[in-house]
Design an enzyme around this catalytic site. Sequence first.
Site, PDB file in Angstrom:
ATOM      1  N   THR A  41      13.525   3.341  -3.136  1.00  8.52           N
ATOM      2  CA  THR A  41      13.523   4.766  -2.778  1.00  8.52           C
ATOM      3  C   THR A  41      12.604   5.049  -1.584  1.00  8.52           C
ATOM      4  O   THR A  41      12.774   6.055  -0.912  1.00  8.52           O
ATOM      5  CB  THR A  41      13.032   5.628  -3.958  1.00  8.52           C
ATOM      6  OG1 THR A  41      11.827   5.042  -4.462  1.00  8.52           O
ATOM      7  CG2 THR A  41      14.071   5.701  -5.058  1.00  8.52           C
ATOM      8  N   ASP A  42      11.633   4.162  -1.325  1.00  9.71           N
ATOM      9  CA  ASP A  42      10.607   4.537  -0.322  1.00  9.71           C
ATOM     10  C   ASP A  42      11.183   4.694   1.078  1.00  9.71           C
ATOM     11  O   ASP A  42      10.870   5.646   1.780  1.00  9.71           O
ATOM     12  CB  ASP A  42       9.379   3.606  -0.359  1.00  9.71           C
ATOM     13  CG  ASP A  42       9.657   2.145  -0.081  1.00  9.71           C
ATOM     14  OD1 ASP A  42      10.837   1.753  -0.005  1.00  9.71           O
ATOM     15  OD2 ASP A  42       8.671   1.382   0.070  1.00  9.71           O
ATOM     16  N   GLY A 128       6.862 -10.944  -4.955  1.00  8.18           N
ATOM     17  CA  GLY A 128       7.164  -9.515  -5.047  1.00  8.18           C
ATOM     18  C   GLY A 128       5.982  -8.680  -5.498  1.00  8.18           C
ATOM     19  O   GLY A 128       6.154  -7.544  -5.936  1.00  8.18           O
ATOM     20  N   LEU A 129       4.766  -9.225  -5.409  1.00 11.02           N
ATOM     21  CA  LEU A 129       3.581  -8.448  -5.793  1.00 11.02           C
ATOM     22  C   LEU A 129       2.779  -8.021  -4.557  1.00 11.02           C
ATOM     23  O   LEU A 129       1.614  -7.678  -4.640  1.00 11.02           O
ATOM     24  CB  LEU A 129       2.699  -9.247  -6.764  1.00 11.02           C
ATOM     25  CG  LEU A 129       3.374  -9.623  -8.090  1.00 11.02           C
ATOM     26  CD1 LEU A 129       2.450 -10.462  -8.953  1.00 11.02           C
ATOM     27  CD2 LEU A 129       3.813  -8.376  -8.864  1.00 11.02           C
ATOM     28  N   SER A 130       3.437  -8.071  -3.412  1.00 10.78           N
ATOM     29  CA  SER A 130       2.847  -7.571  -2.156  1.00 10.78           C
ATOM     30  C   SER A 130       1.626  -8.342  -1.691  1.00 10.78           C
ATOM     31  O   SER A 130       0.620  -7.753  -1.271  1.00 10.78           O
ATOM     32  CB  SER A 130       2.486  -6.085  -2.269  1.00 10.78           C
ATOM     33  OG  SER A 130       3.637  -5.323  -2.287  1.00 10.78           O
ATOM     34  N   SER A 131       1.707  -9.665  -1.739  1.00  9.02           N
ATOM     35  CA  SER A 131       0.593 -10.450  -1.195  1.00  9.02           C
ATOM     36  C   SER A 131       0.418 -10.144   0.294  1.00  9.02           C
ATOM     37  O   SER A 131      -0.705 -10.157   0.802  1.00  9.02           O
ATOM     38  CB  SER A 131       0.813 -11.942  -1.418  1.00  9.02           C
ATOM     39  OG  SER A 131       2.023 -12.345  -0.836  1.00  9.02           O
ATOM     40  N   SER A 132       1.504  -9.819   0.997  1.00 13.87           N
ATOM     41  CA  SER A 132       1.348  -9.557   2.432  1.00 13.87           C
ATOM     42  C   SER A 132       0.653  -8.221   2.675  1.00 13.87           C
ATOM     43  O   SER A 132      -0.252  -8.134   3.509  1.00 13.87           O
ATOM     44  CB  SER A 132       2.683  -9.658   3.175  1.00 13.87           C
ATOM     45  OG  SER A 132       3.604  -8.743   2.683  1.00 13.87           O
ATOM     46  N   GLU A 164       3.805  -4.951   9.179  1.00 10.96           N
ATOM     47  CA  GLU A 164       4.816  -5.575   8.312  1.00 10.96           C
ATOM     48  C   GLU A 164       6.205  -5.467   8.950  1.00 10.96           C
ATOM     49  O   GLU A 164       6.952  -6.437   9.029  1.00 10.96           O
ATOM     50  CB  GLU A 164       4.793  -4.879   6.951  1.00 10.96           C
ATOM     51  CG  GLU A 164       5.730  -5.463   5.922  1.00 10.96           C
ATOM     52  CD  GLU A 164       5.134  -6.643   5.174  1.00 10.96           C
ATOM     53  OE1 GLU A 164       3.913  -6.650   4.945  1.00 10.96           O
ATOM     54  OE2 GLU A 164       5.903  -7.549   4.821  1.00 10.96           O
ATOM     55  N   ASP A 176       4.192  -0.217  -0.427  1.00 14.39           N
ATOM     56  CA  ASP A 176       3.276  -1.325  -0.730  1.00 14.39           C
ATOM     57  C   ASP A 176       1.907  -1.093  -0.106  1.00 14.39           C
ATOM     58  O   ASP A 176       0.869  -1.157  -0.773  1.00 14.39           O
ATOM     59  CB  ASP A 176       3.848  -2.654  -0.216  1.00 14.39           C
ATOM     60  CG  ASP A 176       5.196  -2.974  -0.825  1.00 14.39           C
ATOM     61  OD1 ASP A 176       5.555  -2.353  -1.843  1.00 14.39           O
ATOM     62  OD2 ASP A 176       5.900  -3.840  -0.279  1.00 14.39           O
TER      63      ASP A 176
HETATM   64  C1  GLA Z   1       9.800  -4.203  -1.074  1.00 12.36           C
HETATM   65  C2  GLA Z   1       9.381  -3.323   0.090  1.00 12.36           C
HETATM   66  C3  GLA Z   1       9.004  -1.915  -0.368  1.00 12.36           C
HETATM   67  C4  GLA Z   1      10.094  -1.320  -1.265  1.00 12.36           C
HETATM   68  C5  GLA Z   1      10.511  -2.316  -2.344  1.00 12.36           C
HETATM   69  C6  GLA Z   1      11.707  -1.839  -3.147  1.00 12.36           C
HETATM   70  O1  GLA Z   1       8.721  -4.434  -1.916  1.00 12.36           O
HETATM   71  O2  GLA Z   1       8.281  -3.890   0.760  1.00 12.36           O
HETATM   72  O3  GLA Z   1       8.746  -1.091   0.745  1.00 12.36           O
HETATM   73  O4  GLA Z   1      11.185  -0.906  -0.510  1.00 12.36           O
HETATM   74  O5  GLA Z   1      10.845  -3.583  -1.796  1.00 12.36           O
HETATM   75  O6  GLA Z   1      11.379  -0.719  -3.887  1.00 12.36           O
END
Ligand code: GLA
Length: 394
Positions: A41-42, A128-132, A164, A176
């Site tokens: 959704t972001d 998928g835990l946003s290490s970056s 990013e 993120d």
């Molecule tokens: C990744 C992207 C986020 C978001 C999610 C899905 O993590 O980095 O910005 O779009 O996917 O919700």
Amino acid sequence: MDDGDDGSDLRKIAVELFGDGDAEFVRASAPGRVNLIGGHTDYNDGFVLPVAIDRRTEIAVRPRDDRTVRAYSANFDESRDFSLDSSPSEESSWLGYIEGIARKLADGAPGVPGVDLVVDGDVPMGGGLSSSASLELATATALNEAWNLDYTPTELADLGWRVEREFVGVECGIMDQFVVALGERDHALFLDCRTRNYERYSLDGDVRVVVTNTNVEHELVDSAYNERVAQCAEGVELLDELLSDDVTALRDVSVAEFEAVEDELPETIRERCGHVVYENERVREAANALETGEMGRVGELMSESHQGLRDSYEVSCPELDFVVEVAGDIDAELGSRMTGAGFGGCVVSFVRAESVEPFAETVREAYLAETGIEPDVFPCAVADGARVEARLED
Ligand code: GLA
């Protein structure tokens, strides 16, 4: 991460590498994140409800007397450097994020010195835990302090987001970097990705956030992500023609408006847009449910979110679906969904606190038996966002 709370190990590594035991280091850290609800959704200007987690990237930096950035990653056991005066490299490794952040900050502050920098972290990479985002915000927070710049956490989040998008070539949204910068212990962050207004909601102590990392990462994630972004944009154009109000993003479309015209959309576009429209509604409802302490309802909404991501948005995969299914059969689980971009990575579950261990064991055994892959199943404490851990004068 072999780093004590006081960061002394990180400092020790830096001193061993760069010498001069008396010189002072700025230290900063930034968390990883999981998104409770609000999948894809972001970048549609919509709503998300993520939390920062107790896995962090830690950084120590020390100003130098030239313009070189000399960096060491303990995770990769690798040293690299670049000059703030040379043209940007096409670096796509860990250094690329550091370089991107450093250059953006230095562009706005001519003459800042180079730094020696050491980074270490325990946010799983590629899961998928946003290490970056964690690396971006740890770097930005440390350099903001070391260079005496005055950026706010929101501005640093925006900077990380731009890095990013430029470096990774993924048209991701702001979620993120925003929660990594502004998350708060024991609170979920409800964010309006269009206005960037946010509100924090306290999490009930009886429920824990449990993450299952499937430890699979399917190749197509970046291209599929950008394809979804493009399909949503196509939906926006069509909906703008079909509806009387201006539609500049899917966020502008209510459930009622969507349902009135959905039959006029091509099937794939209809499915993609439908997921986003319903998901935005679910995020708002989940925030209300958090406020009134209806954790069971939050869990139900998470499970509905997963169905949308699996069937309409088509960003799940068999491994994620299997975890969600097994978790859903466990009494102590209130709800589960894939989190992050999809095609592998992690599932987030809401689980009754007293049953976290048996939950984790059941999911682990079932997943291993089904796939032959050992997953990582772990409860997360909800943690603070990026912060300076030690200043130069400390
Ligand atoms: C990744 C992207 C986020 C978001 C999610 C899905 O993590 O980095 O910005 O779009 O996917 O919700």
